[in-house]
Design an enzyme around this catalytic site. Structure first.
Site, short mmCIF file in Angstrom:
data_model
loop_
_atom_site.label_atom_id
_atom_site.label_comp_id
_atom_site.label_asym_id
_atom_site.label_seq_id
_atom_site.Cartn_x
_atom_site.Cartn_y
_atom_site.Cartn_z
N PHE A 23 -1.42 10.22 4.79
CA PHE A 23 -2.65 9.79 4.09
C PHE A 23 -3.17 10.85 3.12
O PHE A 23 -4.36 11.19 3.14
CB PHE A 23 -3.76 9.44 5.09
CG PHE A 23 -3.56 8.14 5.85
CD1 PHE A 23 -2.59 7.24 5.47
CD2 PHE A 23 -4.38 7.84 6.93
CE1 PHE A 23 -2.43 6.04 6.17
CE2 PHE A 23 -4.22 6.65 7.64
CZ PHE A 23 -3.24 5.76 7.26
N GLY A 28 12.35 0.29 3.51
CA GLY A 28 13.49 -0.11 2.70
C GLY A 28 14.41 -1.05 3.46
O GLY A 28 14.05 -1.60 4.50
N ASN A 77 -5.68 -0.55 8.09
CA ASN A 77 -4.40 0.08 8.43
C ASN A 77 -4.52 0.80 9.76
O ASN A 77 -5.19 1.81 9.87
CB ASN A 77 -4.00 1.05 7.32
CG ASN A 77 -2.65 1.68 7.58
OD1 ASN A 77 -1.99 1.37 8.56
ND2 ASN A 77 -2.23 2.58 6.70
N ALA A 105 0.84 -1.21 0.00
CA ALA A 105 0.00 0.00 0.00
C ALA A 105 0.87 1.25 0.00
O ALA A 105 1.99 1.25 0.48
CB ALA A 105 -0.90 0.00 1.23
N GLY A 106 0.31 2.33 -0.53
CA GLY A 106 0.97 3.62 -0.52
C GLY A 106 1.50 4.04 -1.87
O GLY A 106 1.62 5.23 -2.15
N PHE A 107 1.81 3.07 -2.72
CA PHE A 107 2.33 3.40 -4.05
C PHE A 107 1.20 3.93 -4.92
O PHE A 107 1.36 4.91 -5.63
CB PHE A 107 2.98 2.17 -4.69
CG PHE A 107 3.73 2.50 -5.96
CD1 PHE A 107 5.08 2.82 -5.90
CD2 PHE A 107 3.10 2.51 -7.19
CE1 PHE A 107 5.78 3.15 -7.06
CE2 PHE A 107 3.79 2.84 -8.35
CZ PHE A 107 5.13 3.16 -8.28
N ASN A 113 2.02 8.44 10.61
CA ASN A 113 1.86 9.86 10.30
C ASN A 113 0.46 10.41 10.52
O ASN A 113 0.17 11.53 10.14
CB ASN A 113 2.30 10.11 8.85
CG ASN A 113 3.72 9.63 8.62
OD1 ASN A 113 4.63 10.00 9.36
ND2 ASN A 113 3.92 8.76 7.62
N THR A 114 -0.42 9.60 11.11
CA THR A 114 -1.74 10.08 11.51
C THR A 114 -1.80 9.96 13.03
O THR A 114 -1.76 8.85 13.56
CB THR A 114 -2.87 9.25 10.86
OG1 THR A 114 -2.82 9.45 9.44
CG2 THR A 114 -4.24 9.65 11.37
N ASN A 144 9.03 8.65 4.92
CA ASN A 144 7.87 9.44 4.49
C ASN A 144 7.04 9.86 5.68
O ASN A 144 6.94 9.16 6.68
CB ASN A 144 7.03 8.67 3.46
CG ASN A 144 5.91 7.86 4.09
OD1 ASN A 144 4.84 8.38 4.41
ND2 ASN A 144 6.17 6.57 4.31
N LYS A 154 -2.97 -4.54 9.41
CA LYS A 154 -1.56 -4.19 9.15
C LYS A 154 -0.96 -3.52 10.38
O LYS A 154 -1.49 -2.52 10.86
CB LYS A 154 -1.46 -3.28 7.93
CG LYS A 154 -0.02 -2.96 7.54
CD LYS A 154 0.03 -2.33 6.15
CE LYS A 154 1.46 -1.98 5.75
NZ LYS A 154 1.50 -1.37 4.41
N SER A 208 0.08 3.30 10.32
CA SER A 208 0.87 4.38 9.73
C SER A 208 1.26 5.35 10.84
O SER A 208 0.44 5.70 11.68
CB SER A 208 0.06 5.12 8.66
OG SER A 208 -0.02 4.34 7.51
N ASN A 259 4.28 -2.26 8.62
CA ASN A 259 4.33 -0.90 8.09
C ASN A 259 5.73 -0.32 8.31
O ASN A 259 6.65 -1.04 8.66
CB ASN A 259 3.25 -0.07 8.80
CG ASN A 259 2.63 0.96 7.88
OD1 ASN A 259 3.35 1.72 7.21
ND2 ASN A 259 1.31 0.99 7.82
C1 FMN Z 1 6.05 6.67 0.37
C2 FMN Z 1 5.36 5.59 1.14
C3 FMN Z 1 4.00 5.68 1.36
C4 FMN Z 1 3.34 4.67 2.06
N1 FMN Z 1 1.98 4.76 2.26
C5 FMN Z 1 1.33 3.75 2.88
C6 FMN Z 1 -0.08 3.78 3.04
O1 FMN Z 1 -0.76 4.69 2.57
N2 FMN Z 1 -0.66 2.76 3.71
C7 FMN Z 1 0.05 1.69 4.22
O2 FMN Z 1 -0.55 0.78 4.79
N3 FMN Z 1 1.39 1.63 4.06
C8 FMN Z 1 2.04 2.62 3.41
N4 FMN Z 1 3.40 2.55 3.25
C9 FMN Z 1 4.14 1.40 3.83
C10 FMN Z 1 4.39 0.30 2.81
O3 FMN Z 1 3.18 -0.27 2.38
C11 FMN Z 1 5.28 -0.81 3.44
O4 FMN Z 1 4.58 -1.39 4.53
C12 FMN Z 1 6.62 -0.28 3.92
O5 FMN Z 1 7.12 0.70 3.04
C13 FMN Z 1 7.65 -1.39 4.08
O6 FMN Z 1 7.94 -2.00 2.83
P1 FMN Z 1 9.24 -1.61 1.94
O7 FMN Z 1 10.43 -1.66 2.86
O8 FMN Z 1 9.28 -2.63 0.86
O9 FMN Z 1 9.01 -0.25 1.41
C14 FMN Z 1 4.08 3.56 2.55
C15 FMN Z 1 5.45 3.48 2.30
C16 FMN Z 1 6.10 4.47 1.60
C17 FMN Z 1 7.58 4.35 1.33
#
Ligand code: FMN
Length: 345
Positions: free
Chosen positions: A114, A257, A169, A61-63, A174-175, A110, A207, A172, A236
């Protein structure tokens, strides 16, 4: 264009600030510039939550928060895609800049908060979804005037016939206050409200944050089982700051990452041991190779997801990881993905 060619252009996106680059990447996807890759292999097939996945690698999620580019995202080889987080009302999110590349650490921070077009826009967009792979909907609450026991069920009702599973979710960073919803009492209340208000719905996943204590994880597992959730997504982004080299490391927000691979996989294992087969687990956090995928499967994940590595490498990432997964299965003696699930437990 094929994914390799599209990935050659990905470094050019780094000339832009990360949020502009992300917008351009989404536009390129919608224009069909990312091409297509074959994501099917009988060895990779996973049955979970009553669904068939052609491979275990999903987009986190988030992409694609507004479900704008799900068809082209499916074409680059993913086994499933998750769109969101979507909130009831549109929301602008936090002031910019709010997205940071930590290139030296292969990581991202980030604090978007939301930003999304709200459920009405999402519902229009999701009509254009892939039909050949499962699609998940990831739901959250607005920053202002939120009532979780009202808002989550309303979003589940809106999405019930549109997606194949729904992610709640509550993690996150940031909320403000969102992560408090992981407490036993609050989470139980949300799951009960959904069961009560929307008895017929697709499988639910919760999540969680990688910053929970082991006891916190165990409590969420038991609350999910008791509340009728099908599974959990672990995890997350983290508020922790392991040793990082990038100058952007001190930015506030959630870290994702490569540095998240270790902590999120450790937490996945704790969840898997506690769940003991009662929940489907999706492993997320720091995946950047086929070996990483296999590590998450061995730790108890039936499926995995990624986000950050795609931002760094572009669409050629997916066929590369699937090739590497094939090699890793061979090297570690697993005939299929399903044979590897939970091997380390
Ligand atoms: C820019 C960005 C925005 C994200 N937005 C959300 C989101 O809206 N909802 C959510 O459940 N996770 C969000 N995530 C978390 C990712 O879904 C994932 O759980 C997290 O980045 C770990 O995976 P990764 O290391 O492969 O990036 C976001 C991550 C990034 C980098």
């Amino acid at each position: 264009m094929n994914p390799a060619l599209a990935s050659l252009l990905t470094p050019a996106l780094r000339l832009f600030d990360p949020e502009t680059a992300h917008g351009l990447a989404l536009r390129a996807l919608k224009l069909g510039l990312a091409g297509s890759a074959n994501g099917s292999d009988p060895r990779f097939e996973v049955q979970a939550m009553g669904l068939t996945f052609r491979n275990p690698l999903g987009l986190a999620a988030g992409f694609d928060k507004n479900a704008e580019a799900l068809i082209p995202l499916g074409r680059i080889g993913f086994g499933f895609v998750e769109a969101g987080t979507v909130t009831p009302r549109p929301q602008v999110g936090n002031p910019k800049p709010r997205l940071f590349r930590l290139t030296e650490d292969s990581a991202v921070i980030n604090r978007l908060g939301f930003n999304n077009g709200g459920i009405d826009t999402y519902l229009i967009n999701i009509e254009r979804r892939p039909r050949d792979i499962p699609v998940g909907g990831n739901i959250g609450i607005n920053k202002d005037n939120a009532v979780p026991e009202r808002d989550y069920p309303a979003l589940v009702r809106a999405l019930a016939r549109k997606v194949d599973y729904i992610t709640i979710n509550v993690s996150s960073p940031n909320t403000p206050g969102l992560r408090d919803l992981q407490s036993e009492q609050k989470l139980r209340g949300i799951l009960a409200a959904i069961a009560d208000q929307v008895p017929e719905h697709p499988p639910l996943l919760v999540k969680i944050a990688p910053d929970l204590s082991p006891e916190g994880v165990a409590s969420v597992v038991e609350t999910c089982v008791a509340g009728g959730a099908a599974g959990m997504i672990v995890s997350n982004t983290t508020l922790a700051r392991p040793k990082l080299r990038s100058p952007q490391a001190t930015q506030a927000g959630g870290l994702s990452g490569v540095p998240l691979m270790g902590p999120s996989t450790a937490m996945l294992k704790i969840a898997a041991r506690q769940a003991a087969g009662r929940l489907v687990l999706i492993g997320v956090g720091g995946i950047s190779s086929g070996a990483d995928i296999l590590t998450k499967l061995r730790a108890g994940a039936s499926l995995v997801q990624l986000y950050s590595a795609l931002a760094f490498e572009g669409p050629a990432l997916i066929p590369r990881l699937l090739d590497e997964l094939r090699a890793a299965l061979d090297a570690q003696g697993f005939p299929t993905v399903e044979a590897a699930i939970g091997a380390d437990l």
